[in-house]
Design an enzyme around this catalytic site. Structure first.
Site, PDB file in Angstrom:
ATOM      1  N   GLY A   1       0.739  -1.236   0.011  1.00  0.00           N
ATOM      2  CA  GLY A   1       0.047  -0.110   0.067  1.00  0.00           C
ATOM      3  C   GLY A   1       0.961   1.283   0.197  1.00  0.00           C
ATOM      4  O   GLY A   1       1.791   1.223   0.703  1.00  0.00           O
ATOM      5  N   CYS A   2       0.294   2.384  -0.578  1.00  0.00           N
ATOM      6  CA  CYS A   2       1.071   3.544  -0.573  1.00  0.00           C
ATOM      7  C   CYS A   2       1.525   4.220   0.678  1.00  0.00           C
ATOM      8  O   CYS A   2       2.575   4.540   0.949  1.00  0.00           O
ATOM      9  CB  CYS A   2       0.618   4.473  -1.424  1.00  0.00           C
ATOM     10  SG  CYS A   2      -1.172   4.977  -1.501  1.00  0.00           S
ATOM     11  N   ASN A   3       0.220   3.992   1.545  1.00  0.00           N
ATOM     12  CA  ASN A   3       0.485   4.785   2.741  1.00  0.00           C
ATOM     13  C   ASN A   3       1.334   3.672   3.706  1.00  0.00           C
ATOM     14  O   ASN A   3       2.101   4.126   4.258  1.00  0.00           O
ATOM     15  CB  ASN A   3      -1.047   4.594   3.447  1.00  0.00           C
ATOM     16  CG  ASN A   3      -1.776   5.770   2.838  1.00  0.00           C
ATOM     17  OD1 ASN A   3      -1.704   6.625   2.111  1.00  0.00           O
ATOM     18  ND2 ASN A   3      -3.092   5.349   2.595  1.00  0.00           N
TER      19      ASN A   3
ATOM     20  N   THR B   1       5.052   4.326   3.211  1.00  0.00           N
ATOM     21  CA  THR B   1       5.612   5.631   3.672  1.00  0.00           C
ATOM     22  C   THR B   1       5.765   5.531   5.106  1.00  0.00           C
ATOM     23  O   THR B   1       6.640   5.775   5.694  1.00  0.00           O
ATOM     24  CB  THR B   1       4.362   6.915   3.620  1.00  0.00           C
ATOM     25  OG1 THR B   1       3.979   6.717   2.116  1.00  0.00           O
ATOM     26  CG2 THR B   1       4.958   8.071   3.768  1.00  0.00           C
TER      27      THR B   1
END
Lengths: 342, 342, 342, 342
Positions: free
Chosen positions: D148-150, D153
């Site tokens: 997932g992109c979140n 991060t």
């Protein structure tokens, strides 16, 4: 007959916002406007969006005749404000929008603003302008010090919780997202559209932002012992609005009930049903503050989200709310404008 | 005692804008709100920015009791409006914000909207709602047809010029830049933030946009002979506002004087000094239209720039302006809100 | 072995854009960077987005050793550029991105830029840098003058039409919409996010914009007689991109065919099928220019829409395209980066 | 000779981003593109910004001949992906960008995604695609599950800290600010420009966001005991970019040193000097992640801020980085594109 109003510092965003709000205020008339570097100009030249109004020509402060003025809004930069207000007639009611009279403690002022306070006698009579919590004092005050816009947002989320003892006072984090108008009309590279739009960053992180002075003062006063929150502001690509995401340790239901109960009769503070979250889009241009509470999956942790418009409820709307009280008017006079959406 | 108001189609942007404006209108009270697919919901659920207002629950149109209603705003989609209004009580005053009654000629309606007109009897009594040019008829009308937002902008720039004969009627170009709220709250890929922000494009270029029907009807009527303008709209990454850049052949000073003279007593139409140009930022959220004129380096060519807020002066503000006239109120009642800047 | 490159004026947007593009250019290595007021700093401090690159420290121009430099990009402000380039080694290949060498006629330069030209000997050897139309000269040139970004956009839409005689040369209108990065990293009130976002306005209307000097020079040269277009730029709330809506009188099919034919082998100029319109979103960050043609409902009138990225195809990408030619490299080297969307 | 690539789901943003990056990747050629509902169309029709590329026509997945394909990117919606990949040839290398194979535990998958996992055999061979921490496994894998992109991060900010034991594992808060492209090209009211621009709100607060499944899995694995972070995402009016503000309890210097040391040889992970904070503007369109650390005024508290582009390093760039490893190419091949600024 309407009250006569002067606005010092009419060429900045908070000054213009005062004019915008007073334009439809039934009990205030603008009689004098100052802007030292733009003295002699019309407001329509400085702010063409005010073109339809019949306004006094901009003057230097010392050209203003304060004889017939009932109340003066002071929207000047920090630091110079102390000198200016010291020189004003001592019977003039004043609502100050700068940071110069927010901190009651001279040492705290010097710590956060980097210079000694220059008007401690005025400070002694200044009332902190968070209307909903200082109503009685404001109604009697001659000098009211408007709060920081970030400081107001965080306090609306936290004051009743600190007072009620429903949260851990040693573990409060305020992660704040702010629009760019809070930085004023100043020419800084990072405020250019090409630099700001389409992205975000944190600033003054780690305990450096000046509004911490207000948080410390107020939360410690309420708690009766020192309280130090963590506070990280972020700059967002939007013009108006502040959203504070506040992380607290305490029972989420108790947190929600405490806020809902504290604000149930407040015309401008709207607590959403438990579990719902507010958006800055829903308060833009208005004097409203929306608050939401959710519980975390981890027990005893709650998240409070508060939103308001930094130029309205965060400064100029708050200032007029205070002025209404000082002039004996109903507190909401001229302030029930609906937000602008979309 | 305030007039009782119903709003049909309250879940779209123009419906919400009507509520926003009426919220501080001293002579109107909202008694009924319709939104067929959202019947039973509160407005605060559909538009949280209206949360502070005490509003009627959303209903289906046929659930509304029109007995005590003085005036009904109809903010429904094109085409269905004709059926809905046909079924309303014949004594009800109506301000329609759709395109259904703007074109007096049935063939023109069918040409631009792709289907036969379904209520020509109502069309016969409908008055075109460009307030500044149809005041007397609007004050007497039962049914007023609000104009297209682009059509309003172009007409404010051009009507006095066409009437005065100071420009070449065969060489008029309207290059228009519009914010996205004019497209409504519809779910289209090109209206997504990710698709729209940060860029621009032209659309319906070359004589395809429906608002040309209004331009043709009105300019030809004024001129007493067919007038066909060129019209190219562009979609801009902004929510509110229309800017029309109008290229005409004629003496620039005469163009400016004609507009300044025509609008000198208009409360909402502000003609800037010759050579100054307006910005959409200066009218956002307000009922004002700013107009500027410059001359080109080439002789006998002028550029007229007009700006207004599509949701306010371009539709819902205009609708209230018309309703004020129909109810015998001063035309500016509730509409002097200052623009929101920044 | 890659060519050695110097960039003068690396602290502005066009300078940074050159670095961005050269970062993945296989035949160029940056050996020197100048920024007078930021000499001694690293590029990562001035432009953190370039942090991953190993770049030379910023220097003052007179500190640079040009001995091993093959080609120098000059991205300095207008007016000072003439002095700077006059002082550079006479054998150094130079691509200038300023306006200082775009106008071949000294009187025209003085008229548009308000001061006498200070380096007419260099002007004599300067080649106008619109690559697709000056390829042969550029390949042989020592000094190439990059075009204005607006001037490039309008010329891509019009040059083949003027040359082919398919349009009326006396009635050309260029209505241009430009993003804000074209104004550079300068501290001006109207470039602030709070002032620019969410709105639009026209500027330099009526024949005042300096890029008219380029239009006049080039179109008149092609036509063999004076040609003066109308040109109205607008500032849009977007960072990159220019869209020119060009109104011409001529047969729309002939207009489309002329452009499609002229550009059929051009790697960067893409003519869309007749009736389709381009968007600035589709060329952001790239060296491509998209062009569309539609016919108006009125006979013999066509609308040409051209889009490009002002920082890439409008200046720094164009500069590298020219440098490729001057260095004997394939013209597209390093420039085939796809646009960034969304 | 370049490797032959197929992309399933080419009509979404991550699919288009794969094409954008591969357009200048020297060792990959796109041989097949699928988009079920748009089969038969050209990519230039779906994404005009890719118009300059010579790409295969869009097909339905079952029309693709996988015979000559070396590696397939799967950019399909969650849930359907498991079926699709189950039906692909078993020797095909696959990089999946959906959420379908990120969670190793079937119960966790069912908890977060609301349905049983439909391809547990494939899950068994799937490698979690956070390149910097799974390099060896990815190089050997047939099926890699993009993160997932979140989730990416937050992990870049925290993994080395969790591993080193320099922070309190029971008091981690991730306050995340995300651009809108992470929500995909889906037609939702809250993704419209008119609804999203100019404001912000929190969503899925309190432990509801699905990417918590990844945080729980990975942090617990590293720590060797259950770790549950708090995670509050906010939607920002920007298209690309994620900024995670991570609040941890631990010595700020140790936190910074741990990250700086862990990432000192990473080409894409850039740790700023202690006390500096990153901006999403500095990584837009690139595969870089910038990280900053500041200490709070309260002892033993640190704030880590990480930024990346959700479409690039957060999904499609990461996918290509993984594909490079799987194909035996240098990991940075085709990924050193500089960010786009401004």
């Amino acid at each position: 007959m309407p009250f006569n109003i002067a606005i010092l510092g009419a060429s900045g965003y908070t000054g213009a916002e005062l004019v915008r709000l007073i334009a439809t205020h039934p009990e205030m008339t603008i009689k004098a406007l100052s802007a030292d570097r733009k003295a002699g100009m019309q407001m329509a030249e400085v702010f063409p969006f005010l073109r339809h109004l019949d306004l006094p020509t901009l003057q230097k402060i010392d050209e203003i005749d304060f004889a017939g003025i009932d109340l003066c809004f002071c929207a000047l930069p920090h630091a110079t404000t102390q000198q200016v207000i010291s020189a004003l007639p001592r019977n003039l009611k004043i609502v100050d929008l700068s940071a110069d009279f927010r901190l009651r403690d001279a040492a705290a002022y010097e710590k956060w603003y980097g210079q000694p306070h220059a008007a401690m006698d005025l400070q002694a009579e200044a009332v902190y302008g968070l209307t909903e919590f200082y109503r009685a004092e404001i109604a009697q005050a001659r000098l009211v010090a408007g709060t920081g816009c970030n400081a107001a947002t965080g306090q609306f989320a936290l004051r009743p919780l600190v007072a009620a003892g429903v949260i851990d006072l040693d573990d409060i984090i305020i992660d704040l997202k702010a629009g760019v108008s809070g930085a004023g009309r100043s020419l800084k590279e990072n405020l250019l559209h090409a630099e700001l739009s389409g992205g975000t960053h944190a600033y003054s992180a780690g305990g450096k932002h000046r509004h911490l002075g207000e948080f410390d003062q107020e939360f410690s006063k309420i708690a009766g012992r020192p309280v130090q929150v963590q506070f990280t502001p972020h700059l967002l690509p939007m013009n108006r609005g502040i959203l504070a995401t506040v992380y607290v340790k305490g029972d989420p239901s108790a947190v929600h009930e405490t806020l809902a109960s504290a604000y149930k009769d407040e015309p401008f503070l709207q607590v959403l049903p438990f579990g719902q979250l507010p958006s800055t889009r829903d308060i833009a241009g208005s004097n409203f503050c929306h608050l939401g509470v959710v519980g975390d999956r981890r027990a005893n942790r709650a998240i409070v989200v508060a939103v308001l418009d930094n130029l309205t409820k965060g400064s100029s709307g708050q200032a007029i709310q205070n002025a209404n009280l000082m002039l004996g008017l109903p507190e909401t006079t001229g302030l029930m404008l609906a937000p602008l959406f979309p």
